[in-house]
Design an enzyme around this catalytic site. Sequence first.
Site, mmCIF file in Angstrom:
data_model
loop_
_atom_site.group_PDB
_atom_site.id
_atom_site.type_symbol
_atom_site.label_atom_id
_atom_site.label_comp_id
_atom_site.label_asym_id
_atom_site.label_seq_id
_atom_site.Cartn_x
_atom_site.Cartn_y
_atom_site.Cartn_z
ATOM 1 N N ASP A 16 0.863 -1.167 0.000
ATOM 2 C CA ASP A 16 0.000 0.000 0.000
ATOM 3 C C ASP A 16 0.910 1.232 0.000
ATOM 4 O O ASP A 16 2.100 1.122 0.302
ATOM 5 C CB ASP A 16 -0.892 -0.033 1.251
ATOM 6 C CG ASP A 16 -1.678 1.233 1.449
ATOM 7 O OD1 ASP A 16 -2.418 1.609 0.536
ATOM 8 O OD2 ASP A 16 -1.527 1.847 2.525
ATOM 9 N N ASP A 18 -0.169 5.171 0.961
ATOM 10 C CA ASP A 18 -0.409 6.118 2.051
ATOM 11 C C ASP A 18 -0.462 5.398 3.395
ATOM 12 O O ASP A 18 -1.262 4.480 3.586
ATOM 13 C CB ASP A 18 -1.728 6.868 1.821
ATOM 14 C CG ASP A 18 -1.655 7.801 0.627
ATOM 15 O OD1 ASP A 18 -0.891 8.781 0.698
ATOM 16 O OD2 ASP A 18 -2.349 7.549 -0.371
ATOM 17 N N THR A 109 -2.410 1.028 -4.498
ATOM 18 C CA THR A 109 -2.933 2.171 -3.753
ATOM 19 C C THR A 109 -4.357 2.515 -4.163
ATOM 20 O O THR A 109 -4.756 2.298 -5.313
ATOM 21 C CB THR A 109 -2.029 3.404 -3.950
ATOM 22 O OG1 THR A 109 -2.601 4.529 -3.273
ATOM 23 C CG2 THR A 109 -1.848 3.739 -5.428
ATOM 24 N N LYS A 141 -10.506 -1.223 -2.216
ATOM 25 C CA LYS A 141 -10.329 -1.941 -0.967
ATOM 26 C C LYS A 141 -11.522 -1.669 -0.050
ATOM 27 O O LYS A 141 -12.014 -0.546 -0.025
ATOM 28 C CB LYS A 141 -9.033 -1.480 -0.275
ATOM 29 C CG LYS A 141 -7.773 -1.701 -1.093
ATOM 30 C CD LYS A 141 -6.568 -1.045 -0.421
ATOM 31 C CE LYS A 141 -5.316 -1.152 -1.273
ATOM 32 N NZ LYS A 141 -4.151 -0.473 -0.671
#
Length: 221
Positions: A16, A18, A109, A141
């Site tokens: 991922d 962030d 992401t 997600k």
Amino acid sequence: MSVQHSSTAYRAFLFDMDGTLLNSIAAAERIWTRWAQRHGVDVVTFLPTIHGVRAIDTIARQHLPGVDAAAEAEQITREEIEDVEGVVPVPGALAFLQSLPPAQWAIVTSAPMALALRRMEAAGIPRPAVMVTAEDVSDGKPDPTCYRLAAERLQVNPGECLVFEDAEAGIRAGEAAGADVMVVTATHTHPMDTVHGQIRDYRGLGVRLEDNGSMRLSTTP
């Protein structure tokens, strides 16, 4: 540091962005606070829900009458691209990424590609050969499609991958994809109750390459 998966060999690492490779919380919360205030959404309860998911999904979840989630998400993205003040790498992330074989890691992401590249540039995170971004999936997600797609592009099975995540939605996506998960807690303000291995950041984390090309996590003093 809890490196639960040090005894397991992996064909690829999936990261991922962030909260996992870089910290963009300050910028994101500045922008989303303004958005919430414009739309009469309670800031305190809203901000914890923005992390790890696509902007369009965050907005759609609010069920605000007359609000075009796609248009609002595009505006949020434009503001986030313009504001990268305070975007910094998670400690040790750059050195760890540089130690990996280039064809055996990817970034997955919930950010759009333009925003991802802007934040990566601000934090000094290199662009991998494989990136899966918000534009690549119809369901973000915790849907596992993003991680399955990254594994497919790296030509490995998701079960041969270790996912590095920080947010609940991403952890669930990694689990559902069939990958192992490592939780990065650098941006967490409270302990996370999880069955997965945890690392604070990447300092002291290394990788050992096997003769068959697989990778094992290792720790250094």
